[in-house]
Design an enzyme around this catalytic site. Structure first.
Site, PDB file in Angstrom:
ATOM      1  N   GLU A  59     -79.127  27.225 -10.395  1.00 23.13           N
ATOM      2  CA  GLU A  59     -80.179  26.319  -9.920  1.00 23.13           C
ATOM      3  C   GLU A  59     -81.505  26.624 -10.625  1.00 23.13           C
ATOM      4  O   GLU A  59     -82.229  25.715 -11.045  1.00 23.13           O
ATOM      5  CB  GLU A  59     -80.406  26.475  -8.401  1.00 23.13           C
ATOM      6  CG  GLU A  59     -79.186  26.249  -7.535  1.00 23.13           C
ATOM      7  CD  GLU A  59     -78.372  27.523  -7.324  1.00 23.13           C
ATOM      8  OE1 GLU A  59     -78.154  28.275  -8.286  1.00 23.13           O
ATOM      9  OE2 GLU A  59     -77.947  27.756  -6.181  1.00 23.13           O
ATOM     10  N   ARG A 214     -56.975  39.217 -28.480  1.00 26.47           N
ATOM     11  CA  ARG A 214     -57.234  38.990 -29.912  1.00 26.47           C
ATOM     12  C   ARG A 214     -56.664  37.693 -30.477  1.00 26.47           C
ATOM     13  O   ARG A 214     -57.216  37.135 -31.421  1.00 26.47           O
ATOM     14  CB  ARG A 214     -56.777  40.198 -30.734  1.00 26.47           C
ATOM     15  CG  ARG A 214     -55.291  40.437 -30.671  1.00 26.47           C
ATOM     16  CD  ARG A 214     -54.873  41.807 -31.135  1.00 26.47           C
ATOM     17  NE  ARG A 214     -53.426  41.941 -30.965  1.00 26.47           N
ATOM     18  CZ  ARG A 214     -52.849  42.245 -29.820  1.00 26.47           C
ATOM     19  NH1 ARG A 214     -53.586  42.467 -28.741  1.00 26.47           N
ATOM     20  NH2 ARG A 214     -51.537  42.326 -29.720  1.00 26.47           N
ATOM     21  N   SER A 230     -47.641  57.668 -12.843  1.00 22.34           N
ATOM     22  CA  SER A 230     -47.653  58.753 -11.845  1.00 22.34           C
ATOM     23  C   SER A 230     -47.772  60.136 -12.475  1.00 22.34           C
ATOM     24  O   SER A 230     -48.475  60.999 -11.961  1.00 22.34           O
ATOM     25  CB  SER A 230     -46.367  58.729 -11.003  1.00 22.34           C
ATOM     26  OG  SER A 230     -46.036  57.445 -10.615  1.00 22.34           O
ATOM     27  N   ASN A 306     -43.549  45.128 -11.093  1.00 25.04           N
ATOM     28  CA  ASN A 306     -43.545  43.833 -10.385  1.00 25.04           C
ATOM     29  C   ASN A 306     -42.854  43.967  -9.033  1.00 25.04           C
ATOM     30  O   ASN A 306     -43.347  43.473  -8.008  1.00 25.04           O
ATOM     31  CB  ASN A 306     -42.801  42.771 -11.207  1.00 25.04           C
ATOM     32  CG  ASN A 306     -43.553  42.392 -12.476  1.00 25.04           C
ATOM     33  OD1 ASN A 306     -44.702  42.767 -12.658  1.00 25.04           O
ATOM     34  ND2 ASN A 306     -42.900  41.653 -13.363  1.00 25.04           N
TER      35      ASN A 306
HETATM   36  N1  LIG Z   1     -41.156  39.791 -21.029  1.00 24.13           N
HETATM   37  C1  LIG Z   1     -42.257  40.251 -20.487  1.00 24.13           C
HETATM   38  O1  LIG Z   1     -43.159  39.476 -20.133  1.00 24.13           O
HETATM   39  C2  LIG Z   1     -42.434  41.721 -20.288  1.00 24.13           C
HETATM   40  C3  LIG Z   1     -43.657  42.199 -19.772  1.00 24.13           C
HETATM   41  C4  LIG Z   1     -43.793  43.556 -19.567  1.00 24.13           C
HETATM   42  C5  LIG Z   1     -42.762  44.416 -19.841  1.00 24.13           C
HETATM   43  N2  LIG Z   1     -41.607  43.927 -20.353  1.00 24.13           N
HETATM   44  C6  LIG Z   1     -40.490  44.820 -20.637  1.00 24.13           C
HETATM   45  O2  LIG Z   1     -40.179  45.505 -19.438  1.00 24.13           O
HETATM   46  C7  LIG Z   1     -39.651  46.779 -19.750  1.00 24.13           C
HETATM   47  C8  LIG Z   1     -40.365  47.822 -18.899  1.00 24.13           C
HETATM   48  O3  LIG Z   1     -40.181  47.518 -17.549  1.00 24.13           O
HETATM   49  P1  LIG Z   1     -39.773  48.631 -16.508  1.00 24.13           P
HETATM   50  O4  LIG Z   1     -39.362  47.984 -15.276  1.00 24.13           O
HETATM   51  O5  LIG Z   1     -38.821  49.549 -17.167  1.00 24.13           O
HETATM   52  O6  LIG Z   1     -41.107  49.471 -16.329  1.00 24.13           O
HETATM   53  P2  LIG Z   1     -42.593  49.174 -15.876  1.00 24.13           P
HETATM   54  O7  LIG Z   1     -42.593  48.309 -14.691  1.00 24.13           O
HETATM   55  O8  LIG Z   1     -43.394  48.820 -17.050  1.00 24.13           O
HETATM   56  O9  LIG Z   1     -43.064  50.635 -15.455  1.00 24.13           O
HETATM   57  C9  LIG Z   1     -42.446  51.231 -14.348  1.00 24.13           C
HETATM   58  C10 LIG Z   1     -42.932  52.613 -14.166  1.00 24.13           C
HETATM   59  O10 LIG Z   1     -44.265  52.589 -13.660  1.00 24.13           O
HETATM   60  C11 LIG Z   1     -44.467  53.771 -12.927  1.00 24.13           C
HETATM   61  N3  LIG Z   1     -44.995  53.537 -11.598  1.00 24.13           N
HETATM   62  C12 LIG Z   1     -45.926  54.304 -11.005  1.00 24.13           C
HETATM   63  N4  LIG Z   1     -46.121  53.912  -9.763  1.00 24.13           N
HETATM   64  C13 LIG Z   1     -45.306  52.867  -9.541  1.00 24.13           C
HETATM   65  C14 LIG Z   1     -45.054  52.086  -8.402  1.00 24.13           C
HETATM   66  N5  LIG Z   1     -45.694  52.272  -7.259  1.00 24.13           N
HETATM   67  N6  LIG Z   1     -44.135  51.127  -8.502  1.00 24.13           N
HETATM   68  C15 LIG Z   1     -43.473  50.904  -9.644  1.00 24.13           C
HETATM   69  N7  LIG Z   1     -43.651  51.640 -10.749  1.00 24.13           N
HETATM   70  C16 LIG Z   1     -44.572  52.624 -10.696  1.00 24.13           C
HETATM   71  C17 LIG Z   1     -43.111  54.413 -12.727  1.00 24.13           C
HETATM   72  O11 LIG Z   1     -43.021  55.564 -13.550  1.00 24.13           O
HETATM   73  P3  LIG Z   1     -43.762  56.905 -13.055  1.00 24.13           P
HETATM   74  O12 LIG Z   1     -43.442  57.105 -11.618  1.00 24.13           O
HETATM   75  O13 LIG Z   1     -43.286  57.932 -13.969  1.00 24.13           O
HETATM   76  O14 LIG Z   1     -45.211  56.638 -13.230  1.00 24.13           O
HETATM   77  C18 LIG Z   1     -42.135  53.361 -13.149  1.00 24.13           C
HETATM   78  O15 LIG Z   1     -40.949  53.874 -13.674  1.00 24.13           O
HETATM   79  C19 LIG Z   1     -39.878  46.984 -21.220  1.00 24.13           C
HETATM   80  O16 LIG Z   1     -38.677  46.777 -21.895  1.00 24.13           O
HETATM   81  C20 LIG Z   1     -40.853  45.901 -21.592  1.00 24.13           C
HETATM   82  O17 LIG Z   1     -40.660  45.480 -22.924  1.00 24.13           O
HETATM   83  C21 LIG Z   1     -41.421  42.603 -20.582  1.00 24.13           C
END
Ligand SMILES: NC(=O)c1ccc[n+]([C@@H]2O[C@H](COP(=O)([O-])OP(=O)(O)OC[C@H]3O[C@@H](n4cnc5c(N)ncnc54)[C@H](OP(=O)(O)O)[C@@H]3O)[C@@H](O)[C@H]2O)c1
Length: 370
Positions: A59, A214, A230, A306
């Site tokens: 405004e 980017r 973690s 997720n």
């Molecule tokens: N297509 C797409 O849009 C897309 C996007 C993203 C990723 N991706 C793919 O997804 C894959 C990775 O997914 P992911 O499921 O293996 O792993 P993520 O969701 O990336 O990471 C999971 C890790 O986060 C940590 N974490 C800490 N606190 C958490 C909580 N409260 N809840 C959940 N996780 C927690 C845990 O490890 P700690 O406990 O050791 O911390 C857990 O193992 C990769 O292959 C990537 O390329 C694809």
């Protein structure tokens, strides 16, 4: 003028106010996006928008930019003018001093310091006030602001690129690229609207992403990167440690002071947090982000993060780019992993807000019904 004509005129100028409000995107958070036009004798004689957090409100900019005397004019603004001293003096004073005759508003400000007081004060000064013009459009424009004021934690939108059968990667964790080039450009542009961008540590380890805007523009301010890790597994040579084009913050339960000191020297903010189910407590994370004025977070996965966010009811919306591809395989991760639910009646329900085609990818935007 007939009521109908006046209504149409009000809608026309409010659309203009909303469109100029959008120019503030990426600069005003956690403040709202606000645009203002001032009209006299059916001509715009002043306009302005809130350009930067802490700087003049829309405004005031519109009044200062006016090219004619404002006496008797109508002021259109998408959010109720403020009536309190914040970082700037109340806009109401400036409106009253200008002898503006009529004020048209989309939304009442949800901020308890203003809410309704702005309208009341304008009316007390004999100014005619109309509220609710393009109310839904105004609410959509400021969905982050409305959510943040009400919940004191960021609006959380999960974005993912999936195949038509819901996979986010192959069984060998290859995920570059599932969606097409245009979808990726849109994602980078969309990132720009958010204060924070969040990923789980496995995605960091697997993809070594940079999480910047980017592809949209090299020199815009990137969202703060938020890593959920973690046990502080992040390697020191990871892009999110080395690349300084955005700030990085890590939520961790680790007590490894040596590693923490190293990362802090790299200007990475380490936030120690409690654990739940042996992982970072995501409720704590969201409250803490709210305290840090982070009003919006785009979550870019992966499936494990997720899943936890859905289980703790922390997801507000989803944005899914569905590519016309089938990946298949029980070992290829889907968009939401974990144990899953027992009964179909417990499925998380969504309200689809929009479906569009992006060069052959399908973009589904939905809100989570709470
Ligand atoms: N297509 C797409 O849009 C897309 C996007 C993203 C990723 N991706 C793919 O997804 C894959 C990775 O997914 P992911 O499921 O293996 O792993 P993520 O969701 O990336 O990471 C999971 C890790 O986060 C940590 N974490 C800490 N606190 C958490 C909580 N409260 N809840 C959940 N996780 C927690 C845990 O490890 P700690 O406990 O050791 O911390 C857990 O193992 C990769 O292959 C990537 O390329 C694809």
């Amino acid at each position: 003028m007939k009521f109908e004509e006046l209504d149409n005129k009000d809608i026309f100028y409010m659309k203009k106010a909303i469109s100029i409000a959008e120019k503030g995107e990426g600069f005003v958070s956690p403040n709202p996006l606000v645009g203002c036009v001032i009209v006299k004798d059916n001509k715009i004689i002043g306009q302005g928008y809130h350009q930067e957090y802490g700087k003049a409100h829309a405004e005031v900019n519109a009044i200062n930019n006016a090219i004619e005397n404002l006496e008797g004019a109508t002021l259109y603004v998408n959010l109720e003018p403020c009536s309190h001293y914040g970082k700037t003096p109340p806009c109401i004073n400036k409106i009253v001093e200008s002898k503006i005759k009529r004020v048209v508003i989309s939304n009442i400000d949800p901020n308890p310091l203003v809410s309704g007081n702005g309208v009341k004060k304008l009316r007390e000064h004999g100014i005619e006030v109309k509220v609710g013009v393009l109310e839904n459009e105004g609410r959509k424009l400021n969905e982050i602001f409305f959510h943040y004021i009400k919940n004191k934690r960021p609006l959380c939108i999960v974005k993912s690129a999936v195949s038509l059968d819901g996979k986010i990667a192959t069984k060998h964790k290859e995920s570059k690229w599932i969606s097409n080039e245009k979808s990726r450009y849109i994602t980078h542009k969309y990132r720009y609207k958010f204060k924070g961008i969040m990923v789980g540590i496995n995605t960091v380890l697997q993809d070594n992403p940079r999480l910047t805007c980017r592809l949209y523009e090299e020199n815009v301010s990137n969202p703060i990167r938020i890593i959920i890790d973690s046990n502080l597994k992040i390697p020191f040579n990871n892009n999110l440690v080395k690349d300084k084009s955005a700030k990085t913050m890590i939520f961790t339960c680790s007590q490894d002071n040596k590693k923490i000191n190293f990362l802090e020297k790299e200007n990475i903010k380490i936030i120690k947090c409690p654990s739940i189910e042996n992982h970072v407590d995501l409720n704590f994370v969201m409250s803490k982000l709210g305290e840090l004025n982070i009003d919006s977070v785009l979550v870019e996965g992966g499936a494990t993060l997720n899943d936890s966010l859905f289980r703790y009811n922390l997801v507000d919306k989803i944005k899914l780019f569905i590519a016309p591809k089938i990946i298949g395989g029980s070992k290829s991760p889907t968009f939401v992993s974990g144990e899953g639910i027992d009964k179909l009646c417990d499925a998380r329900k969504l309200n689809i807000e929009n479906v569009s085609l992006i060069d052959g990818d399908i973009l589904v935007e939905a809100e989570v019904i709470k």
